[in-house]
Design an enzyme around this catalytic site. Structure first.
Site, short mmCIF file in Angstrom:
data_model
loop_
_atom_site.label_atom_id
_atom_site.label_comp_id
_atom_site.label_asym_id
_atom_site.label_seq_id
_atom_site.Cartn_x
_atom_site.Cartn_y
_atom_site.Cartn_z
CD GLU A 76 -2.83 -1.36 2.36
OE1 GLU A 76 -2.76 -0.50 3.26
OE2 GLU A 76 -3.64 -2.27 2.36
CD GLU B 122 -4.62 -8.09 1.48
OE1 GLU B 122 -5.50 -7.45 2.08
OE2 GLU B 122 -3.41 -7.81 1.56
C1 GLA Z 1 -4.97 -4.80 4.08
C2 GLA Z 1 -3.73 -5.57 4.49
C3 GLA Z 1 -4.07 -6.87 5.12
C4 GLA Z 1 -5.23 -6.75 6.07
C5 GLA Z 1 -6.40 -6.17 5.36
C6 GLA Z 1 -7.59 -6.12 6.25
O1 GLA Z 1 -5.49 -5.22 2.92
O2 GLA Z 1 -2.85 -5.81 3.44
O3 GLA Z 1 -2.98 -7.32 5.84
O4 GLA Z 1 -4.89 -5.95 7.17
O5 GLA Z 1 -6.02 -4.88 4.98
O6 GLA Z 1 -7.61 -7.11 7.22
#
Ligand code: GLA
Length: 372
Positions: A158, A263
């Protein structure tokens, strides 16, 4: 007939039929074995096998794992001189025992990183050199410990804003924009064989997608060994559109890197946040209107979720030559982070397994998408 022969017959019967029963649910990893790896983020209860139900789902369904929290800086390195490897060691052991492609998440991020990381002993901001040294020590210790065992790392998480510019995180402010390059370089030194990834959310939106393309091109021009881009995939029922998903995967593939959905989950609840944002710092107030399905998911929403999962997986299969893996952020609905983000205490339904650990209609639709 003697008791002994009755028992022997019974035991043969069970030996033959139990595996057949266990096979009645198809597995995601088999369904997509010619396409990509399929995985899940694991919390500590799962990989320690206290949550036997979800541990069994993981063993039956997946061939890659990501740690939900235990390899984030605040967990693995809570104090300057203190590393805590107990939980990550168990995570890696679970993955090895079950033949998983083990992913590490995450080395350099602005969240879940203690404040002290950016400060000296007197609480003053660190110098660029001191922070680089600290980053290097951390990466050496963590990546080095699992060298050859954790096969891919989310090196930087991020780093971009929604408009595609670099986020003004403490990493960026203190080190400058080459912190990203340095993080990859340190990770490569610590384990030259590991695949190294850049991971982010909302990449399907045009400005941020452009930002990541520019970033990866720059890294490539500087010879940085970036193996892949992780599209987090914190989706909802409308966002991203299938066209956005398709175009994003194609654009990243054109950079010559692997593409991963890292994710994946689909939020079915009304959101106070901007579409596609997965900024963990967002918080909303509890409000019953924003928590409408506490007594179960209406059939219409269940169907919308099923359709949405099917269409997303059709896009992933279409791009299976460049997609390395698809990882869900969690195993079953009851332990998803989306029950508590951005509003705590809601009842959400974002994954393929329900609150009883049973496969949902979306699971069947995803399996079907593998052979369409
Ligand atoms: C982001 C992070 C993850 C997690 C998600 C929410 O996407 O990369 O590690 O914390 O948020 O759980």
């Amino acid at each position: 007939m003697s008791i002994r022969s009755v028992l022997a017959g019974l035991s043969t019967f069970l030996t033959l039929t139990l595996p057949l029963c266990a096979q009645t649910t198809p597995s995601l990893r088999d369904a997509f074995k010619d396409d990509f790896l399929v995985g899940a983020a694991l919390n500590e209860a799962i990989f320690s096998e206290r949550d036997k139900r979800d541990a069994a789902i993981v063993k039956a369904q997946f061939n890659t794992t990501t740690p939900e929290n235990v390899l984030k800086w605040e967990s693995v390195h809570p104090q300057p001189e203190k590393y805590d490897f107990a939980a990550p060691d168990r995570y890696v052991a679970f993955g090895e025992a079950n033949h998983m492609f083990i992913v590490g998440h995450t080395l350099v991020w602005h969240h879940q990183t203690p404040k002290w990381v950016f400060e000296d002993a007197k609480g003053k901001p660190l110098t660029r050199d001191a922070l680089l040294q600290r980053m290097r020590d951390h990466i050496q210790a963590v990546v080095g410990r699992y060298k050859g065992r954790v096969r891919g790392w989310d090196v930087v998480n991020e780093a971009l804003e929604d408009d595609g510019t670099l986020r003004q995180s403490p990493w960026m402010k203190i080190i400058g924009e080459d912190y990203i390059e340095k993080a990859f370089q340190f990770a490569h030194e610590a384990d030259p064989a590991a695949e190294l990834y850049y991971n982010d959310y909302s990449l399907e939106n045009e400005p941020k997608r452009k930002g990541v393309i520019e970033l990866i091109r720059k890294l490539q021009a500087h010879g940085v060994p970036v193996a892949g881009i992780g599209i987090q995939g914190h989706d909802n029922l409308e966002w991203p559109t299938i066209e956005q998903e398709d175009a994003t995967i194609a654009a990243f593939a054109a950079l010559g890197v692997k593409v991963m959905i890292t994710e994946l989950d689909i939020n079915v609840l009304p959101s106070p946040a901007a579409s596609g944002s997965a900024d963990v710092s967002l918080k909303g107030a509890a409000n019953p209107d924003l928590n409408p399905y506490t007594r179960g998911l209406p059939d219409s929403v269940q169907q919308a979720l099923t359709k949405r999962y099917a269409e997303l997986f059709r896009v992933f299969v279409k791009h299976s030559d460049v997609i390395r893996r698809v990882t869900f952020w969690g195993v079953s609905d009851d332990s998803s982070w989306l029950n508590n983000w951005p509003i705590p205490g809601r009842t959400n339904y974002p994954l393929l397994f329900d609150r009883d650990g049973k496969p949902k209609p979306a699971f069947d639709a995803v399996i079907k998408a593998a052979s369409e």
